[in-house]
Motif scaffolding. Structure first.
Motif, PDB file in Angstrom:
ATOM      1  N   GLY A  90      62.785  29.600  45.168  1.00 42.14           N
ATOM      2  CA  GLY A  90      62.367  28.641  44.159  1.00 42.14           C
ATOM      3  C   GLY A  90      63.331  27.478  43.989  1.00 42.14           C
ATOM      4  N   ARG A  91      64.616  27.715  44.320  1.00 45.52           N
ATOM      5  CA  ARG A  91      65.629  26.673  44.168  1.00 45.52           C
ATOM      6  C   ARG A  91      65.884  25.875  45.441  1.00 45.52           C
ATOM      7  NH1 ARG A  91      68.475  31.025  41.844  1.00 45.52           N
ATOM      8  NH2 ARG A  91      69.768  31.097  43.726  1.00 45.52           N
ATOM      9  N   LEU A  92      65.178  26.148  46.520  1.00 44.17           N
ATOM     10  CA  LEU A  92      65.406  25.394  47.752  1.00 44.17           C
ATOM     11  C   LEU A  92      65.278  23.899  47.478  1.00 44.17           C
ATOM     12  CD1 LEU A  92      63.611  27.609  50.431  1.00 44.17           C
ATOM     13  CD2 LEU A  92      66.075  27.266  50.129  1.00 44.17           C
ATOM     14  N   PRO A  93      66.083  23.075  48.143  1.00 44.25           N
ATOM     15  CA  PRO A  93      66.186  21.657  47.760  1.00 44.25           C
ATOM     16  C   PRO A  93      64.894  20.864  47.833  1.00 44.25           C
ATOM     17  CG  PRO A  93      67.984  22.289  49.233  1.00 44.25           C
ATOM     18  CD  PRO A  93      67.027  23.430  49.206  1.00 44.25           C
ATOM     19  N   LEU A  94      64.095  21.105  48.864  1.00 47.65           N
ATOM     20  CA  LEU A  94      62.882  20.313  49.086  1.00 47.65           C
ATOM     21  C   LEU A  94      61.634  21.159  48.849  1.00 47.65           C
ATOM     22  CD1 LEU A  94      63.990  18.245  52.211  1.00 47.65           C
ATOM     23  CD2 LEU A  94      63.744  17.444  49.854  1.00 47.65           C
ATOM     24  N   PRO A  95      60.467  20.543  48.719  1.00 49.95           N
ATOM     25  CA  PRO A  95      59.256  21.285  48.391  1.00 49.95           C
ATOM     26  C   PRO A  95      58.919  22.396  49.377  1.00 49.95           C
ATOM     27  CG  PRO A  95      58.904  18.958  48.013  1.00 49.95           C
ATOM     28  CD  PRO A  95      60.243  19.078  48.680  1.00 49.95           C
ATOM     29  N   THR A  96      58.319  23.449  48.816  1.00 49.94           N
ATOM     30  CA  THR A  96      57.890  24.610  49.589  1.00 49.94           C
ATOM     31  C   THR A  96      56.400  24.834  49.353  1.00 49.94           C
ATOM     32  OG1 THR A  96      58.467  26.108  47.769  1.00 49.94           O
ATOM     33  CG2 THR A  96      60.154  25.696  49.438  1.00 49.94           C
ATOM     34  N   VAL A  97      55.693  25.227  50.404  1.00 45.62           N
ATOM     35  CA  VAL A  97      54.252  25.452  50.321  1.00 45.62           C
ATOM     36  C   VAL A  97      53.932  26.824  50.894  1.00 45.62           C
ATOM     37  CG1 VAL A  97      51.973  24.682  51.090  1.00 45.62           C
ATOM     38  CG2 VAL A  97      53.720  22.987  50.492  1.00 45.62           C
ATOM     39  N   ALA A  98      53.164  27.612  50.149  1.00 47.31           N
ATOM     40  CA  ALA A  98      52.678  28.897  50.642  1.00 47.31           C
ATOM     41  C   ALA A  98      51.227  28.744  51.069  1.00 47.31           C
ATOM     42  CB  ALA A  98      52.795  29.970  49.564  1.00 47.31           C
ATOM     43  N   ALA A  99      50.917  29.158  52.289  1.00 44.49           N
ATOM     44  CA  ALA A  99      49.547  29.167  52.799  1.00 44.49           C
ATOM     45  C   ALA A  99      49.065  30.612  52.757  1.00 44.49           C
ATOM     46  CB  ALA A  99      49.498  28.612  54.223  1.00 44.49           C
ATOM     47  N   LEU A 111      56.256  36.325  45.750  1.00 46.35           N
ATOM     48  CA  LEU A 111      56.783  35.423  46.766  1.00 46.35           C
ATOM     49  C   LEU A 111      55.979  34.124  46.786  1.00 46.35           C
ATOM     50  CD1 LEU A 111      58.616  34.751  49.151  1.00 46.35           C
ATOM     51  CD2 LEU A 111      57.098  36.124  50.615  1.00 46.35           C
ATOM     52  N   ALA A 112      54.652  34.231  46.682  1.00 50.22           N
ATOM     53  CA  ALA A 112      53.811  33.031  46.635  1.00 50.22           C
ATOM     54  C   ALA A 112      54.074  32.231  45.365  1.00 50.22           C
ATOM     55  CB  ALA A 112      52.336  33.423  46.719  1.00 50.22           C
ATOM     56  N   TYR A 113      54.261  32.928  44.236  1.00 49.40           N
ATOM     57  CA  TYR A 113      54.549  32.230  42.978  1.00 49.40           C
ATOM     58  C   TYR A 113      55.857  31.428  43.079  1.00 49.40           C
ATOM     59  CZ  TYR A 113      51.425  35.869  40.948  1.00 49.40           C
ATOM     60  OH  TYR A 113      50.388  36.728  40.667  1.00 49.40           O
ATOM     61  N   ALA A 114      56.802  31.909  43.881  1.00 47.85           N
ATOM     62  CA  ALA A 114      58.110  31.250  43.988  1.00 47.85           C
ATOM     63  C   ALA A 114      58.033  29.919  44.721  1.00 47.85           C
ATOM     64  CB  ALA A 114      59.103  32.175  44.693  1.00 47.85           C
ATOM     65  N   CYS A 115      56.976  29.706  45.492  1.00 43.46           N
ATOM     66  CA  CYS A 115      56.817  28.434  46.201  1.00 43.46           C
ATOM     67  C   CYS A 115      56.318  27.368  45.236  1.00 43.46           C
ATOM     68  CB  CYS A 115      55.854  28.598  47.368  1.00 43.46           C
ATOM     69  SG  CYS A 115      56.509  29.635  48.709  1.00 43.46           S
ATOM     70  N   ASP A 116      56.552  26.115  45.577  1.00 45.60           N
ATOM     71  CA  ASP A 116      56.170  25.012  44.692  1.00 45.60           C
ATOM     72  C   ASP A 116      54.664  24.810  44.635  1.00 45.60           C
ATOM     73  OD1 ASP A 116      58.861  24.220  44.011  1.00 45.60           O
ATOM     74  OD2 ASP A 116      59.030  23.398  46.035  1.00 45.60           O
ATOM     75  N   ILE A 117      53.993  24.949  45.769  1.00 40.26           N
ATOM     76  CA  ILE A 117      52.555  24.689  45.861  1.00 40.26           C
ATOM     77  C   ILE A 117      51.937  25.774  46.729  1.00 40.26           C
ATOM     78  CG2 ILE A 117      50.775  23.023  46.557  1.00 40.26           C
ATOM     79  CD1 ILE A 117      52.891  20.813  46.294  1.00 40.26           C
ATOM     80  N   ARG A 118      50.705  26.157  46.383  1.00 35.37           N
ATOM     81  CA  ARG A 118      49.993  27.169  47.157  1.00 35.37           C
ATOM     82  C   ARG A 118      48.639  26.632  47.604  1.00 35.37           C
ATOM     83  NH1 ARG A 118      53.326  28.674  43.796  1.00 35.37           N
ATOM     84  NH2 ARG A 118      52.106  27.489  42.270  1.00 35.37           N
ATOM     85  N   ILE A 119      48.298  26.925  48.844  1.00 35.16           N
ATOM     86  CA  ILE A 119      46.959  26.654  49.379  1.00 35.16           C
ATOM     87  C   ILE A 119      46.372  27.997  49.799  1.00 35.16           C
ATOM     88  CG2 ILE A 119      45.691  25.644  51.319  1.00 35.16           C
ATOM     89  CD1 ILE A 119      47.552  23.255  51.157  1.00 35.16           C
ATOM     90  N   ALA A 120      45.116  28.241  49.455  1.00 37.16           N
ATOM     91  CA  ALA A 120      44.512  29.551  49.692  1.00 37.16           C
ATOM     92  C   ALA A 120      43.251  29.435  50.529  1.00 37.16           C
ATOM     93  CB  ALA A 120      44.181  30.224  48.364  1.00 37.16           C
ATOM     94  N   THR A 121      42.888  30.537  51.157  1.00 33.30           N
ATOM     95  CA  THR A 121      41.574  30.643  51.776  1.00 33.30           C
ATOM     96  C   THR A 121      40.617  31.298  50.791  1.00 33.30           C
ATOM     97  OG1 THR A 121      41.842  32.868  52.700  1.00 33.30           O
ATOM     98  CG2 THR A 121      42.699  31.026  54.009  1.00 33.30           C
ATOM     99  N   THR A 122      39.357  31.293  51.132  1.00 38.63           N
ATOM    100  CA  THR A 122      38.344  31.915  50.273  1.00 38.63           C
ATOM    101  C   THR A 122      38.552  33.416  50.145  1.00 38.63           C
ATOM    102  OG1 THR A 122      36.879  32.097  52.202  1.00 38.63           O
ATOM    103  CG2 THR A 122      36.605  30.162  50.786  1.00 38.63           C
ATOM    104  N   THR A 123      39.325  34.015  51.047  1.00 37.27           N
ATOM    105  CA  THR A 123      39.570  35.466  50.999  1.00 37.27           C
ATOM    106  C   THR A 123      40.790  35.827  50.165  1.00 37.27           C
ATOM    107  OG1 THR A 123      41.010  35.482  52.968  1.00 37.27           O
ATOM    108  CG2 THR A 123      38.626  35.675  53.334  1.00 37.27           C
ATOM    109  N   ALA A 124      41.516  34.835  49.653  1.00 29.49           N
ATOM    110  CA  ALA A 124      42.781  35.101  48.970  1.00 29.49           C
ATOM    111  C   ALA A 124      42.565  35.887  47.680  1.00 29.49           C
ATOM    112  CB  ALA A 124      43.510  33.801  48.673  1.00 29.49           C
ATOM    113  N   ARG A 125      43.476  36.806  47.412  1.00 32.18           N
ATOM    114  CA  ARG A 125      43.472  37.604  46.196  1.00 32.18           C
ATOM    115  C   ARG A 125      44.909  37.735  45.700  1.00 32.18           C
ATOM    116  NH1 ARG A 125      39.087  36.466  47.248  1.00 32.18           N
ATOM    117  NH2 ARG A 125      37.178  37.720  47.299  1.00 32.18           N
ATOM    118  N   PHE A 126      45.141  37.301  44.449  1.00 36.47           N
ATOM    119  CA  PHE A 126      46.467  37.362  43.851  1.00 36.47           C
ATOM    120  C   PHE A 126      46.466  38.420  42.750  1.00 36.47           C
ATOM    121  CE2 PHE A 126      45.894  33.078  45.444  1.00 36.47           C
ATOM    122  CZ  PHE A 126      47.111  32.757  46.019  1.00 36.47           C
ATOM    123  N   GLY A 127      47.422  39.347  42.804  1.00 42.61           N
ATOM    124  CA  GLY A 127      47.467  40.373  41.771  1.00 42.61           C
ATOM    125  C   GLY A 127      48.809  41.056  41.704  1.00 42.61           C
TER     126      GLY A 127
END
Length: 244
Positions: A90-99, A111-127
């Motif tokens: 989360g503290r890395l200097p430049l932006p991070t993106v989770a696919a 781990l996905a929450y720790a990234c700055d931005i997230r992009i998901a597929t239609t199959t993605a499930r967060f829990g």
């Protein structure tokens, strides 16, 4: 970078692409993976670049390795093994993106929450099903998820065991975009291409201030003062005016 066992790491001119590489185990997070991700962070901290984080196969990360988790003691919990890594990401200097495709559960979700931005597929499930296993989501979910989606939705996930599908993740702001399976990494690269066109120092200072607690108008002023004096700012604005 060095050879990795649980990761596939592709270092490019402006970004590092990290793929969690345990597809047969739904990319479950092990202590070895934690150590290897720390090594990646060390490299990025020394030579700041953008980060794209994804998982091999159908899933991002199905959680922590339960076999290892079962043997952890209170001493391991107090050491904050996963939390320290995710805070570092989360503290890395430049932006991070989770696919994210498929499952992002437990530690995988954190781990996905720790990234700055997230992009998901239609199959993605967060829990975060940790309470069902007798533990809690203690690697950042309790403070990151409320910031990302609000306290009410966070409680539905962390207390109610609710799993956010891709549409809900998009509606609540957890993800930037939802794409078809197989297109998430390309979509993340397109986003990073756009980010990479911005001034690195401006990105770095903006991220630092966003992540700082509380309001900080004077910090904004100081950061802007630094940027106003850079050659990069002058050249970019000159190019804009000449093009206009």
């Amino acid at each position: 970078m060095t050879h990795f066992v649980t990761l596939d790491v592709d270092e490019r001119a402006d970004r590092v692409v990290v793929t969690l590489d345990r597809p047969a185990q739904r990319n479950a997070i092990t202590t070895e993976m934690i150590d290897e991700l720390h090594a990646v962070c060390t490299r990025i901290e020394a030579d700041p670049k953008l980060l794209l984080l994804t998982g091999r196969g159908e899933h991002f990360a199905g959680g922590a390795d339960i076999g290892q988790l079962r043997t952890r003691t209170r001493h391991d919990a107090l050491a904050g093994i996963n939390r320290i890594l995710f805070d570092r990401i989360g503290r890395l200097p430049l932006p991070t993106v989770a696919a994210v495709s498929g499952f992002a559960l437990g530690g995988g979700a954190e781990l996905a929450y720790a990234c700055d931005i997230r992009i998901a597929t239609t199959t993605a499930r967060f829990g975060n099903p940790e309470p069902g296993l007798g533990i809690m989501a203690a690697a950042g979910a309790t403070y990151r998820l409320p910031q990302l989606v609000g306290a009410s939705v966070a409680k539905q996930v962390l207390l109610g065991g609710h799993v956010l599908d891709a549409d809900t993740a998009l509606r609540t702001g957890l993800v930037l975009d939802v794409v078809e399976p197989g297109n998430h990494v390309d979509a993340a690269h397109q986003l990073l291409d756009r980010i990479a066109r911005s001034a690195p120092l401006a990105l770095r200072l903006t991220k630092t201030i966003i992540n700082s607690p509380g309001t900080h108008p004077f910090a904004d002023d100081i950061a802007q003062a630094v940027l106003f004096e850079t050659r990069d700012k002058h050249d970019r604005m000159t190019a804009f005016l000449e093009k206009k």
